[in-house]
Design an enzyme around this catalytic site. Structure first.
Site, PDB file in Angstrom:
ATOM      1  N   GLU A   1       0.800  -1.231   0.000  1.00  0.00           N
ATOM      2  CA  GLU A   1       0.000   0.000   0.000  1.00  0.00           C
ATOM      3  C   GLU A   1       0.832   1.280   0.000  1.00  0.00           C
ATOM      4  O   GLU A   1       0.337   2.352   0.341  1.00  0.00           O
ATOM      5  CB  GLU A   1      -0.973   0.022   1.195  1.00  0.00           C
ATOM      6  CG  GLU A   1      -1.925  -1.154   1.235  1.00  0.00           C
ATOM      7  CD  GLU A   1      -2.947  -1.039   2.345  1.00  0.00           C
ATOM      8  OE1 GLU A   1      -3.551   0.044   2.516  1.00  0.00           O
ATOM      9  OE2 GLU A   1      -3.156  -2.050   3.050  1.00  0.00           O
TER      10      GLU A   1
ATOM     11  N   LYS B   1     -12.820   2.333   3.601  1.00  0.00           N
ATOM     12  CA  LYS B   1     -14.238   2.697   3.569  1.00  0.00           C
ATOM     13  C   LYS B   1     -14.492   3.898   2.661  1.00  0.00           C
ATOM     14  O   LYS B   1     -15.626   4.150   2.277  1.00  0.00           O
ATOM     15  CB  LYS B   1     -14.748   3.009   4.982  1.00  0.00           C
ATOM     16  CG  LYS B   1     -14.656   1.858   5.966  1.00  0.00           C
ATOM     17  CD  LYS B   1     -15.168   2.275   7.332  1.00  0.00           C
ATOM     18  CE  LYS B   1     -14.920   1.200   8.372  1.00  0.00           C
ATOM     19  NZ  LYS B   1     -13.468   1.017   8.657  1.00  0.00           N
TER      20      LYS B   1
ATOM     21  N   TYR C   1     -11.616   3.005  21.296  1.00  0.00           N
ATOM     22  CA  TYR C   1     -11.306   2.082  22.378  1.00  0.00           C
ATOM     23  C   TYR C   1     -12.576   1.261  22.660  1.00  0.00           C
ATOM     24  O   TYR C   1     -13.619   1.862  22.927  1.00  0.00           O
ATOM     25  CB  TYR C   1     -10.881   2.802  23.663  1.00  0.00           C
ATOM     26  CG  TYR C   1     -10.323   1.795  24.662  1.00  0.00           C
ATOM     27  CD1 TYR C   1      -9.041   1.278  24.491  1.00  0.00           C
ATOM     28  CD2 TYR C   1     -11.082   1.335  25.717  1.00  0.00           C
ATOM     29  CE1 TYR C   1      -8.528   0.344  25.372  1.00  0.00           C
ATOM     30  CE2 TYR C   1     -10.580   0.391  26.599  1.00  0.00           C
ATOM     31  CZ  TYR C   1      -9.303  -0.091  26.415  1.00  0.00           C
ATOM     32  OH  TYR C   1      -8.809  -1.041  27.276  1.00  0.00           O
TER      33      TYR C   1
ATOM     34  N   PRO D   1      -9.811  -0.639  20.190  1.00  0.00           N
ATOM     35  CA  PRO D   1      -9.500  -0.494  18.768  1.00  0.00           C
ATOM     36  C   PRO D   1      -9.761  -1.800  18.024  1.00  0.00           C
ATOM     37  O   PRO D   1      -9.848  -2.873  18.633  1.00  0.00           O
ATOM     38  CB  PRO D   1      -8.008  -0.153  18.778  1.00  0.00           C
ATOM     39  CG  PRO D   1      -7.489  -0.865  19.990  1.00  0.00           C
ATOM     40  CD  PRO D   1      -8.607  -0.792  21.014  1.00  0.00           C
TER      41      PRO D   1
ATOM     42  N   HIS E   1      -3.355   4.045  16.210  1.00  0.00           N
ATOM     43  CA  HIS E   1      -3.731   4.727  14.983  1.00  0.00           C
ATOM     44  C   HIS E   1      -4.837   5.726  15.294  1.00  0.00           C
ATOM     45  O   HIS E   1      -5.575   5.572  16.266  1.00  0.00           O
ATOM     46  CB  HIS E   1      -4.179   3.734  13.908  1.00  0.00           C
ATOM     47  CG  HIS E   1      -5.320   2.849  14.335  1.00  0.00           C
ATOM     48  ND1 HIS E   1      -5.164   1.775  15.194  1.00  0.00           N
ATOM     49  CD2 HIS E   1      -6.646   2.893  14.038  1.00  0.00           C
ATOM     50  CE1 HIS E   1      -6.335   1.186  15.391  1.00  0.00           C
ATOM     51  NE2 HIS E   1      -7.250   1.854  14.707  1.00  0.00           N
TER      52      HIS E   1
END
Length: 327
Positions: free
Chosen positions: A175, A197, A259, A261, A267
């Site tokens: 990526e 997304k 939280y 995650p 991230h």
């Protein structure tokens, strides 16, 4: 995408033609380009069960087998964009459903290239993937600092939650072409890239993820005063580079951490303020600005503070909380 002739051949059950066509490897990079002349990578998929579907969100999660391997396929209707409206109205076929006074409803059949379905393939899929997308009841858990140390952390450490795919991104093994910005500093730096997304075609549902280079921070619970420079750097440079790249100002962004995650490597989420992204509700999302201020007020805020979060009925962590009498 396969051309019309191939689609018709497949529909007619022309096995000889199908046998002559090259096989498509879903684990190769061929899916990034033109797949004309190749057999569809999903032609061998056999459905086991529909895990979840939503008419409102226009998506479906399916469990099955692809080339004898367990697989999960996610189908999502792509958003209607303003820049395609002229072509959509000019080139689509309309079939009248109902007419009553000033009201009419139609079935609109757009050209194939305007009628895409985003398709995510997870193969080979594990039991964890199947459970992740299966429709289940959820429960709100309140976790104290002691609960984290005695229940959650041992559970996390006992599980094989792989984040190798995250390391592949950080090491530019995967990526790399999707990275929008990188601060290479190994203590304060991060990479910023679009979340899957987001189709990157409209700004109303803008969604990017900042993944830190440091590999010793699992989640919000690990953050303390020593991490303030990192968090401030992510917020500042993330907002600056999103504005440079997309023209979206900081006051039109939601910047937050989850939280629990979905994966245990720190991230940060950057989404358009107008976009109701999955997991952006108060039971899971923590604004980065709030996190920074909380740590400034109490250097070990996230080591002592009780945090609430949702868990699905089949989540192993939920079982641990039940065994400990915390539910």
């Amino acid at each position: 995408m396969a051309d019309t002739k191939h689609e018709l051949d497949a529909a007619d059950g022309n096995e000889n033609d199908a046998a002559k066509r090259p096989r498509y490897d879903p684990n190769s990079d061929q899916g990034n380009g033109d797949a004309s002349g190749l057999e569809s990578p999903l032609s061998g998929f056999k459905t086991t069960t529909v895990l979840r579907d939503s008419a409102r969100e226009k998506n479906m999660f399916i469990h099955g087998k692809l080339n004898d391997q367990e697989a999960v396929i996610i189908l999502e209707k792509t958003p209607i964009r303003e820049d395609i409206l002229l072509e959509l109205f000019r080139c689509s076929r309309l079939n009248l459903d109902m007419s009553n006074d000033i009201y009419r409803t139609y079935q609109l059949q757009p050209p194939a290239h305007l009628n895409e379905i985003k398709t995510t393939v997870i193969c080979p899929a594990t039991e964890k993937h199947v459970k992740k997308y299966q429709l289940q009841e959820t429960y709100l858990v309140e976790e104290s600092g002691e609960d984290y140390r005695s229940i959650t952390l041992p559970y996390i450490q006992s599980q094989s939650f792989s984040v190798q795919w995250v390391y592949n991104i950080l090491d530019k093994k995967a990526e790399a072409e999707r990275i929008v910005y990188e601060d290479p500093d190994q203590e304060l730096g991060f990479v910023l890239l679009p979340d899957f997304k987001w189709d990157q075609k409209q700004l109303n549902d803008l969604y990017l993820i900042a993944i830190v280079h440091r590999r010793d921070i699992k989640s919000l619970r690990d953050l303390n005063v020593l991490h303030l420079p990192l968090l401030i750097n992510i917020r500042k440079k993330g907002e600056e580079n999103i504005f440079k790249r997309y023209g979206v100002t900081a006051n039109k962004l939601k910047v937050y951490l989850h939280y629990q995650p979905s994966y245990y490597h720190l991230h940060v989420h950057f989404t358009a303020l107008s976009y109701e992204a999955p997991g952006c509700g108060v039971e899971r999302a923590h604004l980065l600005s709030d996190v920074i201020q909380n740590i400034q007020l109490d250097y070990e805020y996230y080591q002592s503070r009780s945090l609430s979060f949702p868990l699905r009925a089949d989540d192993g962590l939920l079982s641990k909380f039940r065994e400990a009498g915390r539910l």
